[in-house]
Design an enzyme around this catalytic site. Structure first.
Site, PDB file in Angstrom:
ATOM      1  N   ARG A  70      69.595  55.505 -41.312  1.00 38.87           N
ATOM      2  CA  ARG A  70      69.872  54.258 -40.597  1.00 38.87           C
ATOM      3  C   ARG A  70      71.119  54.357 -39.721  1.00 38.87           C
ATOM      4  O   ARG A  70      71.254  53.658 -38.730  1.00 38.87           O
ATOM      5  CB  ARG A  70      70.045  53.143 -41.632  1.00 38.87           C
ATOM      6  N   TYR A 129      70.420  36.023 -18.959  1.00 39.78           N
ATOM      7  CA  TYR A 129      69.058  36.385 -19.402  1.00 39.78           C
ATOM      8  C   TYR A 129      68.611  35.361 -20.440  1.00 39.78           C
ATOM      9  O   TYR A 129      69.325  35.105 -21.417  1.00 39.78           O
ATOM     10  CB  TYR A 129      69.130  37.797 -19.996  1.00 39.78           C
ATOM     11  N   ASP A 154      76.261  42.298 -19.788  1.00 43.12           N
ATOM     12  CA  ASP A 154      74.902  42.832 -19.713  1.00 43.12           C
ATOM     13  C   ASP A 154      74.829  43.574 -18.374  1.00 43.12           C
ATOM     14  O   ASP A 154      74.782  42.963 -17.313  1.00 43.12           O
ATOM     15  CB  ASP A 154      73.885  41.684 -19.785  1.00 43.12           C
ATOM     16  N   LYS A 201      64.642  49.180 -19.948  1.00 49.32           N
ATOM     17  CA  LYS A 201      64.362  49.080 -18.520  1.00 49.32           C
ATOM     18  C   LYS A 201      64.512  50.458 -17.868  1.00 49.32           C
ATOM     19  O   LYS A 201      63.660  51.300 -18.017  1.00 49.32           O
ATOM     20  CB  LYS A 201      65.273  48.014 -17.893  1.00 49.32           C
TER      21      LYS A 201
HETATM   22  C1  LIG Z   1      64.915  42.881 -20.593  1.00 47.57           C
HETATM   23  C2  LIG Z   1      66.322  42.471 -20.580  1.00 47.57           C
HETATM   24  C3  LIG Z   1      67.049  42.381 -21.756  1.00 47.57           C
HETATM   25  C4  LIG Z   1      66.430  42.606 -23.112  1.00 47.57           C
HETATM   26  O1  LIG Z   1      65.934  43.879 -23.300  1.00 47.57           O
HETATM   27  P1  LIG Z   1      64.753  44.157 -24.375  1.00 47.57           P
HETATM   28  O2  LIG Z   1      64.824  45.613 -24.590  1.00 47.57           O
HETATM   29  O3  LIG Z   1      63.508  43.664 -23.744  1.00 47.57           O
HETATM   30  O4  LIG Z   1      65.100  43.385 -25.604  1.00 47.57           O
HETATM   31  C5  LIG Z   1      68.365  42.029 -21.667  1.00 47.57           C
HETATM   32  N1  LIG Z   1      68.949  41.779 -20.498  1.00 47.57           N
HETATM   33  C6  LIG Z   1      68.282  41.851 -19.334  1.00 47.57           C
HETATM   34  C7  LIG Z   1      68.997  41.571 -18.075  1.00 47.57           C
HETATM   35  C8  LIG Z   1      66.942  42.184 -19.346  1.00 47.57           C
HETATM   36  O5  LIG Z   1      66.264  42.217 -18.198  1.00 47.57           O
END
Ligand SMILES: *Cc1c(COP(=O)(O)O)cnc(C)c1O
Length: 392
Positions: free
Chosen positions: A61, A114, A186, A211
């Site tokens: 983990r 987000y 973010d 992404k």
């Molecule tokens: C998709 C996204 C997230 C979350 O990512 P996941 O892997 O889908 O949980 C967070 N911030 C932004 C800007 C995103 O586009």
């Protein structure tokens, strides 16, 4: 090797960071470690390793050579002290919020956040006695007025992934640090390649690696990169306490994607700008929301702080009739209708339903469509948009 690699340019870092071929019998890529249990030769070793559980492999983990390689590579690109992998982008975000906020605390979050992050603040944080204040993404140094004695964290995101407003992150960070408040960002849109969070005053950088880092729409992964050892200790301890581990295959796929991130992003960037420029000239389009365009309201700040743009942007249709937008989206053949982005494929969504603001209005004058420019030929993508406009 890693210190040497960190001083290189991003494309070189992406290829060389986190590689330890001598530890894997010469294999270019680290093996996928499927592991829970680690065996120790004797009790003394077992007890000694227990005193430093986050160094090397001690339990599945807490990480394996596959996840360590991914963390090292992402960290080298972001320019931070150390990274922690999480099972998704949202898990990385909630890990940051969980790590720095407790009952009675206050957090400042951008109004362009987000949406699932907002949902977590309004639901889970609120229920646990943590108050969220949303701020105008254009607030800049004015954020100082919103900081209270119990404010522990500012959570920024730039640009917003639906409205594409850019924030003055250095000004926000400076105001926060003056009051001892931690700044988390973010940084998914710019990726570590086009925005260097730690040079702009950010303390914790989150990537939804799902992404662009994974880049092929086939795995979920999140990363938290920390500016220094103290922050890393807090994040790592909390990740361990929450039981957040990441899958071996997912870590491998994220690392595999990261190796080609710079070349992919160059193409995403180029195609998105071509599409955005083409869309600006269309009679059906009122506005294009893309900070790399010269007349975009965020362009000056973007030019100052960012070194590039990705494939994600939006445009506003003149029509206020949802039927027109739906007809356009339904007619698209190369753009898939799907949430998420950052993979090799082009995508489109109606953006308005996701834009949930509470302190600043958002009325761009028509209905908004978000596009992700994939790695297809740009001419083919433009032809697809053109035929879809013909269906309105
Ligand atoms: C998709 C996204 C997230 C979350 O990512 P996941 O892997 O889908 O949980 C967070 N911030 C932004 C800007 C995103 O586009």
């Amino acid at each position: 090797m890693s210190d040497l690699v960190r001083k290189k340019k991003p494309a070189t870092i992406a290829v060389h960071a986190g590689r330890a071929v001598e530890a894997h019998q010469g294999a270019v890529n680290p093996p996928v470690y499927h592991v829970s249990t680690i065996l120790y030769p004797d009790v003394a070793t077992m007890e000694e390793r227990g005193t430093r559980p986050f160094e090397g492999m001690t339990y599945g983990r807490f990480g394996t050579p596959t996840t360590f390689a991914l963390e090292e590579a992402v960290c080298a690109l972001e320019g931070g002290y150390r990274s922690v992998a999480a099972p998704s982008g949202l898990a990385a975000i909630t890990l940051v919020l969980e790590s720095f906020l407790k009952h009675g605390d206050h957090v400042l979050v951008t109004d362009s956040i987000y949406h699932p992050t907002r949902r977590y603040c309004d639901g889970h944080l609120k229920a646990n006695g943590i108050e969220t204040t949303y701020y105008d993404p254009l607030i800049g140094a004015g954020i100082a007025d919103l900081i209270r004695p119990n404010t522990k964290l500012v959570f920024v995101e730039a640009p917003g992934s639906l409205t594409f407003e850019i924030q003055d992150i250095p000004a926000i960070s400076a105001a926060a640090h003056k009051r001892g408040v931690v700044v988390a960002m973010d940084n998914t849109w710019a990726t570590p390649l086009f925005f260097k969070p730690f040079e702009k005053g950010v303390d914790l950088s989150v990537q939804a690696a799902t992404k662009y880092i994974v880049g092929h729409a086939d795995a979920m992964m999140g990363m938290v990169t920390c500016a220094n050892a103290d922050l890393w200790q807090i994040i790592k301890m909390r990740a361990a306490a929450l039981g957040l581990g990441v899958g071996a295959e997912e870590a491998y796929l994220a690392l595999r994607g990261l190796r080609t991130l710079p070349v992919r992003l160059e193409r995403h960037q180029e195609t998105a700008i071509l599409l955005a420029t083409w869309l600006k000239r269309r009679p059906e389009v009122l506005r294009v929301l893309h900070p790399a365009l010269q007349d975009d309201p965020g362009h000056k700040l973007w030019r100052r702080d960012f070194s590039g743009s990705c494939g994600l942007f939006a445009f506003v249709m003149k029509t206020k009739d949802k039927k027109d937008v739906d007809a356009f989206l339904d007619a698209l053949q190369l753009f898939g209708l799907g949430y998420s982005w950052g993979g090799f494929e082009s995508l489109a969504i109606p953006a308005d339903p996701g834009i949930k603001r509470t302190v600043t209005g958002w009325d761009p004058g028509g209905l908004t469509i978000r596009l992700h420019a994939g790695l297809e030929d740009a001419d083919d993508l433009i032809a697809d948009l053109e035929q879809a406009f013909g269906r309105i």
